[in-house]
Design an enzyme around this catalytic site. Structure first.
Site, short mmCIF file in Angstrom:
data_model
loop_
_atom_site.label_atom_id
_atom_site.label_comp_id
_atom_site.label_asym_id
_atom_site.label_seq_id
_atom_site.Cartn_x
_atom_site.Cartn_y
_atom_site.Cartn_z
N ASP A 36 -5.03 -0.54 -6.56
CA ASP A 36 -5.41 -1.09 -5.26
C ASP A 36 -6.87 -1.59 -5.26
OD1 ASP A 36 -5.99 -1.59 -2.62
OD2 ASP A 36 -4.80 0.09 -1.88
N TYR B 235 -1.63 -0.11 8.29
CA TYR B 235 -2.60 -1.04 8.87
C TYR B 235 -2.46 -1.08 10.39
CZ TYR B 235 -3.36 -3.28 4.33
OH TYR B 235 -3.70 -3.55 3.04
N ARG C 22 0.84 -1.20 0.00
CA ARG C 22 0.00 0.00 0.00
C ARG C 22 0.87 1.24 0.00
NH1 ARG C 22 -5.62 -1.40 2.77
NH2 ARG C 22 -6.52 -1.06 0.74
N SER D 268 -8.95 -1.36 -2.01
CA SER D 268 -9.55 -0.04 -1.77
C SER D 268 -10.76 0.19 -2.66
CB SER D 268 -8.53 1.08 -2.04
OG SER D 268 -7.55 1.06 -1.06
N GLN E 229 -1.58 2.99 -5.71
CA GLN E 229 -2.97 3.36 -5.42
C GLN E 229 -3.94 3.05 -6.56
OE1 GLN E 229 -3.23 7.37 -3.96
NE2 GLN E 229 -2.42 6.79 -1.97
P1 NAD Z 1 -8.40 -2.60 7.09
O1 NAD Z 1 -9.57 -3.05 6.28
O2 NAD Z 1 -7.31 -3.54 7.39
O3 NAD Z 1 -8.96 -2.06 8.51
C1 NAD Z 1 -10.04 -1.18 8.59
C2 NAD Z 1 -9.82 -0.27 9.77
O4 NAD Z 1 -10.01 -0.97 10.99
C3 NAD Z 1 -8.43 0.36 9.85
O5 NAD Z 1 -8.54 1.75 9.82
C4 NAD Z 1 -7.90 -0.14 11.20
O6 NAD Z 1 -7.08 0.82 11.85
C5 NAD Z 1 -9.20 -0.35 11.95
N1 NAD Z 1 -9.11 -1.15 13.17
C6 NAD Z 1 -8.34 -2.26 13.44
N2 NAD Z 1 -8.54 -2.67 14.70
C7 NAD Z 1 -9.46 -1.81 15.26
C8 NAD Z 1 -10.07 -1.71 16.54
N3 NAD Z 1 -9.77 -2.54 17.54
N4 NAD Z 1 -10.95 -0.71 16.74
C9 NAD Z 1 -11.28 0.18 15.76
N5 NAD Z 1 -10.72 0.13 14.52
C10 NAD Z 1 -9.82 -0.85 14.29
O7 NAD Z 1 -7.76 -1.28 6.49
P2 NAD Z 1 -7.90 -0.63 5.06
O8 NAD Z 1 -9.18 0.09 4.98
O9 NAD Z 1 -7.66 -1.66 4.02
O10 NAD Z 1 -6.68 0.39 5.03
C11 NAD Z 1 -6.16 1.00 6.16
C12 NAD Z 1 -5.29 2.17 5.75
O11 NAD Z 1 -4.30 1.81 4.79
C13 NAD Z 1 -6.01 3.32 5.04
O12 NAD Z 1 -6.82 4.10 5.80
C14 NAD Z 1 -4.82 4.06 4.47
O13 NAD Z 1 -4.18 4.84 5.43
C15 NAD Z 1 -3.93 2.95 4.07
N6 NAD Z 1 -4.06 2.73 2.63
C16 NAD Z 1 -3.04 3.09 1.83
C17 NAD Z 1 -3.14 2.89 0.44
C18 NAD Z 1 -2.03 3.28 -0.48
O14 NAD Z 1 -1.25 4.14 -0.16
N7 NAD Z 1 -1.92 2.62 -1.64
C19 NAD Z 1 -4.26 2.32 -0.10
C20 NAD Z 1 -5.30 1.95 0.78
C21 NAD Z 1 -5.18 2.15 2.12
#
Ligand code: NAD
Length: 380
Positions: free
Chosen positions: A132, A231, A124, A135, A129
């Site tokens: 992805d 993450y 990520r 996402s 992006q």
């Molecule tokens: P995910 O589906 O793994 O998790 C969803 C959310 O659950 C996350 O925000 C995580 O912090 C939260 N979570 C975990 N345990 C928790 C708890 N006990 N209580 C409350 N929340 C909890 O994550 P995702 O949506 O796939 O992506 C997370 C992050 O990755 C994004 O927000 C972003 O910052 C990053 N991201 C980067 C790129 C990129 O640069 N290519 C692309 C997508 C996402």
């Protein structure tokens, strides 16, 4: 000239397809040949004729010759073991292959000497992006989760001033503010709800507030979970207990809870217990997007709506499949972004030194490169 094959998806309930007419056109312009199984795009709103007119070859579903001649199979979910066995050695399969959950995948790839890219493992980083797929699909899930909740709720979402009096806005709590959670926040705000958000990553607070929602600070105890690569890492049981205590009062006042909290490769954190559900009002709705990973909420079941003392618990397991046209269009654009450098100039060149490819290439000519993934089994 690389030969691409787009099959009919074989997984139960799958309505998406790994190509749209636009992306097929793009692959053709890069110098590839494209074969698509008849009917592959139908459930996503793309008819065979749309693909055929732009120069794709239509083949019968399961056509042995098409499978054995393909250099690349583009899929949404993993083809069956018998389909993989029909591919020629050295060919490449690309999709959301669920390597954590698919216990027979490694053996199939080894036996047929295939290369495979699992989009779940794409690093990520900013360069990735546009490719992805997690996402693009999570965005759809977050949006649709709120629509499901609004349709099931016994109240309005927005505040309304009517001749019959004023209606207060719905109170929505979003657990987890990653891609799906942030889209859920944005959608609930557009519908006029008051939105509260819980997450454990510190970067989230600002994002949540910029969408007009209120951030619930995580409990202040020593064992706050770390994060790595954007993450969250797994939280300790002590932290989760403190978090459940904190959320219990919030949920008692909520109309809707959207559960999106996940930790990659692990069971989803259990954030809503039976006792917390006991305190929710009849008519409230919980949509659990983490249901396939064990669920953030007690008693949710994949694909089912459970009525628990008047609280509706929706186990939302496959929401991108309920928006198949846009889900497929965006997913197939992710594939173009990933494969454009691999297929350029009419040649298939897999640069395994490239960070994006190295990150998601789980098998190279049958040599398994991510034993760590295949061995976790998705357990705690
Ligand atoms: P995910 O589906 O793994 O998790 C969803 C959310 O659950 C996350 O925000 C995580 O912090 C939260 N979570 C975990 N345990 C928790 C708890 N006990 N209580 C409350 N929340 C909890 O994550 P995702 O949506 O796939 O992506 C997370 C992050 O990755 C994004 O927000 C972003 O910052 C990053 N991201 C980067 C790129 C990129 O640069 N290519 C692309 C997508 C996402």
């Amino acid at each position: 000239m690389p030969r691409l094959l787009i099959p009919v998806e074989s997984a139960m309930g799958e309505t998406r397809v790994a190509a749209s007419p636009d992306t097929v056109k793009k692959f053709l312009s890069l110098g590839s040949k494209v074969a698509i199984e008849r009917g592959a795009g139908l459930a996503a709103g793309f008819v065979d004729g749309d693909f055929n007119t732009i120069g794709a070859e239509l083949v019968a579903p399961g056509d042995s010759q098409a499978w054995s001649e393909a250099d690349v199979v583009l899929c949404v979910q993993s083809p069956s073991a018998s389909a993989l066995a029909r591919m020629r050695s050295g060919a490449l399969v690309v999709g959301l292959l669920a390597p954590y959950a698919n216990s027979s995948l490694a053996a199939s790839l080894k036996t047929a000497k295939l290369s495979a890219m699992a989009l779940e493992l794409l690093p990520r980083i900013s360069r990735a992006q546009s490719a992805d797929a997690l996402s693009s699909q999570a965005n759809i899930a977050g949006y649709k989760a709120v629509l499901l909740a609004a349709a099931a709720l016994d109240r309005y979402f927005p505040m309304l001033m009517t001749a019959a009096g004023t209606v207060q806005p719905a109170r929505v709590v979003v657990l987890g503010a990653g891609v799906a959670g942030l889209q859920a926040v944005a959608t609930a705000k557009r519908l006029g709800a008051v939105v509260y958000v819980s997450d454990v990553r510190s970067a989230v607070k600002e994002q949540v507030e910029s969408l007009g929602a209120r951030f619930i600070e995580p409990p202040e105890i020593d064992q706050r979970p770390d994060e790595s690569g954007g993450y969250a890492k797994q939280a300790s049981e002590a932290f989760l207990t403190a978090q459940r205590e904190q959320l219990s009062n919030q949920l008692a006042e909520a109309d809707v809870v959207i559960c999106t909290a996940q930790v990659p490769g692990r069971k989803a954190p259990r954030l809503i217990s039976d006792l917390m559900l006991d305190r929710m009002r009849p008519g409230a709705v919980v949509v659990d997007l983490a249901v396939e990973q064990g669920g953030n909420c007690a008693n949710t079941r994949p694909g089912e709506t459970v009525d628990r003392n008047g609280v509706k618990l929706i186990g939302a397991s496959d929401l991108p499949c309920s928006v198949p046209n846009h889900a497929s269009a965006l997913y197939s654009r992710n594939l173009v972004a990933l494969l454009e450098p691999v297929l350029k100039d009419g040649q298939l060149t897999l640069n395994i030194e490239d960070e994006l490819i190295a990150g998601c290439l789980i098998s190279h000519n049958g040599v398994i490169r991510h034993d760590d993934v295949f061995n976790t089994g998705g357990s705690n």
